[in-house]
Scaffold this motif. Structure first.
Motif, PDB file in Angstrom:
ATOM      1  N   ASP A 194       0.826  -1.206   0.000  1.00 35.43           N
ATOM      2  CA  ASP A 194       0.000   0.000   0.000  1.00 35.43           C
ATOM      3  C   ASP A 194       0.863   1.259   0.000  1.00 35.43           C
ATOM      4  O   ASP A 194       0.528   2.245  -0.637  1.00 35.43           O
ATOM      5  CB  ASP A 194      -0.918   0.031   1.223  1.00 35.43           C
ATOM      6  CG  ASP A 194      -1.945  -1.083   1.194  1.00 35.43           C
ATOM      7  OD1 ASP A 194      -2.337  -1.497   0.089  1.00 35.43           O
ATOM      8  OD2 ASP A 194      -2.355  -1.544   2.278  1.00 35.43           O
ATOM      9  N   VAL A 195       1.959   1.228   0.760  1.00 28.85           N
ATOM     10  CA  VAL A 195       2.855   2.370   0.870  1.00 28.85           C
ATOM     11  C   VAL A 195       4.292   1.867   0.739  1.00 28.85           C
ATOM     12  O   VAL A 195       4.670   0.890   1.381  1.00 28.85           O
ATOM     13  CB  VAL A 195       2.698   3.100   2.225  1.00 28.85           C
ATOM     14  CG1 VAL A 195       3.684   4.255   2.351  1.00 28.85           C
ATOM     15  CG2 VAL A 195       1.280   3.596   2.410  1.00 28.85           C
ATOM     16  N   VAL A 196       5.071   2.544  -0.107  1.00 29.72           N
ATOM     17  CA  VAL A 196       6.491   2.226  -0.269  1.00 29.72           C
ATOM     18  C   VAL A 196       7.266   3.519  -0.075  1.00 29.72           C
ATOM     19  O   VAL A 196       6.931   4.547  -0.661  1.00 29.72           O
ATOM     20  CB  VAL A 196       6.783   1.629  -1.665  1.00 29.72           C
ATOM     21  CG1 VAL A 196       8.261   1.316  -1.813  1.00 29.72           C
ATOM     22  CG2 VAL A 196       5.949   0.380  -1.904  1.00 29.72           C
ATOM     23  N   ILE A 197       8.304   3.471   0.765  1.00 25.39           N
ATOM     24  CA  ILE A 197       9.111   4.653   1.053  1.00 25.39           C
ATOM     25  C   ILE A 197      10.523   4.434   0.530  1.00 25.39           C
ATOM     26  O   ILE A 197      11.161   3.434   0.845  1.00 25.39           O
ATOM     27  CB  ILE A 197       9.157   4.925   2.569  1.00 25.39           C
ATOM     28  CG1 ILE A 197       7.743   5.143   3.099  1.00 25.39           C
ATOM     29  CG2 ILE A 197      10.058   6.121   2.876  1.00 25.39           C
ATOM     30  CD1 ILE A 197       7.645   5.164   4.605  1.00 25.39           C
ATOM     31  N   ASP A 198      11.004   5.387  -0.273  1.00 24.67           N
ATOM     32  CA  ASP A 198      12.398   5.381  -0.731  1.00 24.67           C
ATOM     33  C   ASP A 198      13.096   6.554  -0.070  1.00 24.67           C
ATOM     34  O   ASP A 198      12.736   7.705  -0.305  1.00 24.67           O
ATOM     35  CB  ASP A 198      12.483   5.501  -2.254  1.00 24.67           C
ATOM     36  CG  ASP A 198      13.905   5.782  -2.726  1.00 24.67           C
ATOM     37  OD1 ASP A 198      14.859   5.363  -2.037  1.00 24.67           O
ATOM     38  OD2 ASP A 198      14.070   6.440  -3.765  1.00 24.67           O
ATOM     39  N   ALA A 199      14.071   6.257   0.767  1.00 23.27           N
ATOM     40  CA  ALA A 199      14.817   7.308   1.463  1.00 23.27           C
ATOM     41  C   ALA A 199      16.255   7.390   0.975  1.00 23.27           C
ATOM     42  O   ALA A 199      17.097   7.998   1.616  1.00 23.27           O
ATOM     43  CB  ALA A 199      14.779   7.058   2.971  1.00 23.27           C
ATOM     44  N   SER A 200      16.541   6.795  -0.165  1.00 25.55           N
ATOM     45  CA  SER A 200      17.933   6.732  -0.627  1.00 25.55           C
ATOM     46  C   SER A 200      18.285   7.800  -1.659  1.00 25.55           C
ATOM     47  O   SER A 200      19.410   8.262  -1.707  1.00 25.55           O
ATOM     48  CB  SER A 200      18.222   5.359  -1.231  1.00 25.55           C
ATOM     49  OG  SER A 200      17.583   5.246  -2.493  1.00 25.55           O
ATOM     50  N   GLY A 201      17.344   8.140  -2.512  1.00 22.83           N
ATOM     51  CA  GLY A 201      17.645   9.060  -3.597  1.00 22.83           C
ATOM     52  C   GLY A 201      18.248   8.394  -4.818  1.00 22.83           C
ATOM     53  O   GLY A 201      18.476   9.031  -5.837  1.00 22.83           O
ATOM     54  N   SER A 202      18.473   7.108  -4.750  1.00 24.57           N
ATOM     55  CA  SER A 202      19.041   6.347  -5.867  1.00 24.57           C
ATOM     56  C   SER A 202      17.973   6.133  -6.936  1.00 24.57           C
ATOM     57  O   SER A 202      16.827   5.792  -6.629  1.00 24.57           O
ATOM     58  CB  SER A 202      19.539   4.998  -5.348  1.00 24.57           C
ATOM     59  OG  SER A 202      19.556   4.022  -6.354  1.00 24.57           O
ATOM     60  N   SER A 203      18.352   6.316  -8.196  1.00 28.32           N
ATOM     61  CA  SER A 203      17.362   6.119  -9.268  1.00 28.32           C
ATOM     62  C   SER A 203      16.902   4.661  -9.325  1.00 28.32           C
ATOM     63  O   SER A 203      15.727   4.389  -9.596  1.00 28.32           O
ATOM     64  CB  SER A 203      17.912   6.579 -10.612  1.00 28.32           C
ATOM     65  OG  SER A 203      19.066   5.860 -10.956  1.00 28.32           O
ATOM     66  N   ALA A 204      17.804   3.722  -9.057  1.00 30.43           N
ATOM     67  CA  ALA A 204      17.417   2.306  -9.058  1.00 30.43           C
ATOM     68  C   ALA A 204      16.431   2.015  -7.922  1.00 30.43           C
ATOM     69  O   ALA A 204      15.456   1.285  -8.104  1.00 30.43           O
ATOM     70  CB  ALA A 204      18.647   1.414  -8.933  1.00 30.43           C
ATOM     71  N   ALA A 205      16.670   2.600  -6.757  1.00 28.77           N
ATOM     72  CA  ALA A 205      15.768   2.394  -5.620  1.00 28.77           C
ATOM     73  C   ALA A 205      14.416   3.053  -5.881  1.00 28.77           C
ATOM     74  O   ALA A 205      13.375   2.516  -5.512  1.00 28.77           O
ATOM     75  CB  ALA A 205      16.382   2.952  -4.345  1.00 28.77           C
ATOM     76  N   ARG A 206      14.439   4.202  -6.524  1.00 29.78           N
ATOM     77  CA  ARG A 206      13.181   4.887  -6.857  1.00 29.78           C
ATOM     78  C   ARG A 206      12.333   4.010  -7.780  1.00 29.78           C
ATOM     79  O   ARG A 206      11.140   3.844  -7.579  1.00 29.78           O
ATOM     80  CB  ARG A 206      13.477   6.240  -7.500  1.00 29.78           C
ATOM     81  CG  ARG A 206      12.246   7.055  -7.786  1.00 29.78           C
ATOM     82  CD  ARG A 206      12.563   8.478  -8.233  1.00 29.78           C
ATOM     83  NE  ARG A 206      13.621   8.579  -9.223  1.00 29.78           N
ATOM     84  CZ  ARG A 206      14.844   9.076  -8.984  1.00 29.78           C
ATOM     85  NH1 ARG A 206      15.162   9.521  -7.787  1.00 29.78           N
ATOM     86  NH2 ARG A 206      15.743   9.123  -9.941  1.00 29.78           N
ATOM     87  N   GLN A 207      12.963   3.403  -8.791  1.00 30.80           N
ATOM     88  CA  GLN A 207      12.232   2.519  -9.690  1.00 30.80           C
ATOM     89  C   GLN A 207      11.702   1.304  -8.946  1.00 30.80           C
ATOM     90  O   GLN A 207      10.561   0.882  -9.156  1.00 30.80           O
ATOM     91  CB  GLN A 207      13.108   2.082 -10.863  1.00 30.80           C
ATOM     92  CG  GLN A 207      12.378   1.186 -11.850  1.00 30.80           C
ATOM     93  CD  GLN A 207      11.140   1.848 -12.432  1.00 30.80           C
ATOM     94  OE1 GLN A 207      11.226   2.949 -12.964  1.00 30.80           O
ATOM     95  NE2 GLN A 207       9.995   1.201 -12.327  1.00 30.80           N
ATOM     96  N   MET A 208      12.514   0.739  -8.044  1.00 33.65           N
ATOM     97  CA  MET A 208      12.069  -0.422  -7.281  1.00 33.65           C
ATOM     98  C   MET A 208      10.874  -0.057  -6.405  1.00 33.65           C
ATOM     99  O   MET A 208       9.956  -0.860  -6.237  1.00 33.65           O
ATOM    100  CB  MET A 208      13.177  -1.000  -6.425  1.00 33.65           C
ATOM    101  CG  MET A 208      12.703  -2.188  -5.608  1.00 33.65           C
ATOM    102  SD  MET A 208      13.995  -2.994  -4.720  1.00 33.65           S
ATOM    103  CE  MET A 208      14.407  -4.231  -5.926  1.00 33.65           C
TER     104      MET A 208
END
Length: 79
Positions: free
Chosen positions: A43-57
């Motif tokens: 339901d909710v996914v948080i990306d706290a890295s700023g990495s483009s690969a992590a953002r896509q994941m």
């Protein structure tokens, strides 16, 4: 809660804090494992890295209609 990271120490801390699954995404197989665990998505996914690969994941792990929260800052544009 699924936690993904490339740093095993952070993953171990997340396990101790109660993550039901903590997966290192350092290899393509591990990324596939994270997607398998997510099933239809979160339901909710948080990306706290700023990495483009992590953002896509983050978008890949989110269910349709869910929310992705982007906290990390990517590289700034050159001036």
């Amino acid at each position: 809660m699924l936690a993904v990271d490339v740093n095993e120490q952070r993953l171990e801390t997340l396990r101790k804090l109660g993550a039901s699954a903590a997966v290192s995404t350092a290899t393509p197989e591990a990324v596939a494992d994270a997607l398998r665990i997510a099933g239809r998505g979160y339901d909710v996914v948080i990306d706290a890295s700023g990495s483009s690969a992590a953002r896509q994941m983050a978008f890949d792990l989110c269910r349709p209609g869910g929310q992705v929260v982007l906290l990390g800052m990517g590289p700034s544009a050159a001036k």
